[in-house]
Each structure stands twice: as structure tokens, then as C-alpha cells.
Write a protein that holds these residues in place. Sequence first.
Motif, mmCIF file in Angstrom:
data_model
loop_
_atom_site.group_PDB
_atom_site.id
_atom_site.type_symbol
_atom_site.label_atom_id
_atom_site.label_comp_id
_atom_site.label_asym_id
_atom_site.label_seq_id
_atom_site.Cartn_x
_atom_site.Cartn_y
_atom_site.Cartn_z
ATOM 1 N N THR A 140 -13.364 -4.003 0.261
ATOM 2 C CA THR A 140 -14.196 -2.831 -0.005
ATOM 3 C C THR A 140 -14.489 -2.606 -1.479
ATOM 4 O O THR A 140 -15.371 -1.813 -1.815
ATOM 5 C CB THR A 140 -13.539 -1.561 0.571
ATOM 6 N N GLY A 141 -13.725 -3.265 -2.340
ATOM 7 C CA GLY A 141 -13.964 -3.117 -3.773
ATOM 8 C C GLY A 141 -13.497 -1.790 -4.340
ATOM 9 O O GLY A 141 -14.067 -1.302 -5.316
ATOM 10 N N VAL A 142 -12.475 -1.203 -3.740
ATOM 11 C CA VAL A 142 -11.918 0.058 -4.240
ATOM 12 C C VAL A 142 -10.433 -0.148 -4.517
ATOM 13 O O VAL A 142 -9.813 -1.068 -3.989
ATOM 14 C CB VAL A 142 -12.121 1.221 -3.235
ATOM 15 N N PRO A 143 -9.824 0.721 -5.342
ATOM 16 C CA PRO A 143 -8.392 0.591 -5.621
ATOM 17 C C PRO A 143 -7.543 0.823 -4.364
ATOM 18 O O PRO A 143 -7.977 1.486 -3.418
ATOM 19 C CB PRO A 143 -8.119 1.699 -6.649
ATOM 20 N N ILE A 144 -6.323 0.280 -4.387
ATOM 21 C CA ILE A 144 -5.420 0.413 -3.246
ATOM 22 C C ILE A 144 -5.138 1.884 -2.947
ATOM 23 O O ILE A 144 -5.052 2.279 -1.782
ATOM 24 C CB ILE A 144 -4.110 -0.364 -3.493
ATOM 25 N N GLY A 145 -5.021 2.710 -3.970
ATOM 26 C CA GLY A 145 -4.793 4.145 -3.759
ATOM 27 C C GLY A 145 -5.920 4.780 -2.962
ATOM 28 O O GLY A 145 -5.681 5.640 -2.107
ATOM 29 N N THR A 146 -7.140 4.359 -3.231
ATOM 30 C CA THR A 146 -8.283 4.871 -2.481
ATOM 31 C C THR A 146 -8.221 4.405 -1.033
ATOM 32 O O THR A 146 -8.534 5.165 -0.112
ATOM 33 C CB THR A 146 -9.602 4.418 -3.137
ATOM 34 N N VAL A 147 -7.802 3.163 -0.833
ATOM 35 C CA VAL A 147 -7.644 2.638 0.532
ATOM 36 C C VAL A 147 -6.632 3.500 1.291
ATOM 37 O O VAL A 147 -6.884 3.915 2.426
ATOM 38 C CB VAL A 147 -7.199 1.159 0.515
ATOM 39 N N MET A 148 -5.489 3.771 0.667
ATOM 40 C CA MET A 148 -4.447 4.558 1.329
ATOM 41 C C MET A 148 -4.945 5.971 1.627
ATOM 42 O O MET A 148 -4.692 6.515 2.706
ATOM 43 C CB MET A 148 -3.182 4.592 0.477
ATOM 44 N N SER A 149 -5.669 6.551 0.683
ATOM 45 C CA SER A 149 -6.207 7.894 0.885
ATOM 46 C C SER A 149 -7.226 7.911 2.017
ATOM 47 O O SER A 149 -7.197 8.792 2.884
ATOM 48 C CB SER A 149 -6.859 8.379 -0.418
ATOM 49 N N ARG A 150 -8.128 6.942 2.023
ATOM 50 C CA ARG A 150 -9.144 6.879 3.086
ATOM 51 C C ARG A 150 -8.498 6.668 4.449
ATOM 52 O O ARG A 150 -8.916 7.260 5.438
ATOM 53 C CB ARG A 150 -10.138 5.748 2.813
ATOM 54 N N LEU A 151 -7.477 5.827 4.491
ATOM 55 C CA LEU A 151 -6.798 5.564 5.747
ATOM 56 C C LEU A 151 -6.099 6.821 6.263
ATOM 57 O O LEU A 151 -6.201 7.158 7.448
ATOM 58 C CB LEU A 151 -5.802 4.420 5.588
#
Length: 175
Positions: A140-151
Motif C-alpha cells: 500500500t505504500g504507507v508506514p506500518i503504523g498506518t497499516v495497524m491503525s487502518r486494520l
Amino acid sequence: MLPHLDAAYNLARYLTSDASIAEDVVQEAFLRAFRSFETYRGGPPRAWLFAILRNCWRDRVGEQIRRERVLVSDASLSEAQSEAVAGIPADSDTPEESLARAREVDTVRGVIAALPEPFRETLILREMEDMSYREIASVTGVPIGTVMSRLARAREMLAKLLLPARAAGQQERQA
């Protein structure tokens, strides 16, 4: 890359909400992957393929917007596809249990399709494709923190949308 064909189609199906467009996007992604295989730098091949697939989907959406076309949203599978996937009862299922299972599958598909795209995409990559946070971040091209937040937010939205529906369904069965 062929072992990841079904997973790529699954992701494309949820991104596009249309089976025929999903097939086109997957075909384009595999073609691009084949043509640019020399640029592959190692790492998880599925994440690399999914990044290409996501770019193909975004290119297609951008192209359609430029042509001022509207995407037709068909969040559910065709009747034949639904029967093939969800309509196969287990040996011990009664017709009522099979119908209830099919309804639950349709409900979950509809709720997932209703999630905003970044949350839907992250949820599918993690829960259905079993990708790691790092792989999702790469796709997705986003930071891991953003992935965790989105999830976390996607799971919260899913629970809010599904739990009231499940409670209503249980009340109907009891009545």
C-alpha cells in the motif's frame, strides 16, 4: 507468481467490486509483473505482485475518471458464483443451515464491500490473504503504523456493522 493468482483475484475482486473488471486487472498485473520481472529485488513475491495489482487498479480507476465513466458497483457475486462458493453444503448441513450460512456469507461480503477503500484493502490483505504488516505496508505504500491503525479501524467498523445485523438475525430466528 502463479501460486498467487487466486489471492490476486481475491484482492482485485474486493477492490473493483466487479468480477469482469477484477479479471482484467489481474491479467494486467501479471502482464506487468512478467514484463518487469528484472526489476524484482527479492522479498515476498506476493507483496510485489499485489503492489503491481494495486497500481493497475488505480490506473484503471484514474483512466475511467478521465473518461468520465462511472464504475458499476456489483458487490455480490453472480448467482452461479455464489452457489459455487457458498452453496456447497457440508455433509451434515440441513437445508436451513445451508441457507443461513449463505445469508451470513452475503452479509459479510456486503459489509466488507461497504467499508471505505483503504480500510477494506488493509483488512482483506491481512485477514484474507494473511499478509504481514510489513508486506501490507509495502503493497500500500504507507508506514506500518498506518497499516495497524487502518486494520484496527476496519475491524472496529466491521464489528459495528456486523454485530447489530447478527443480533437482529438471532431475534428473527427466535420469533
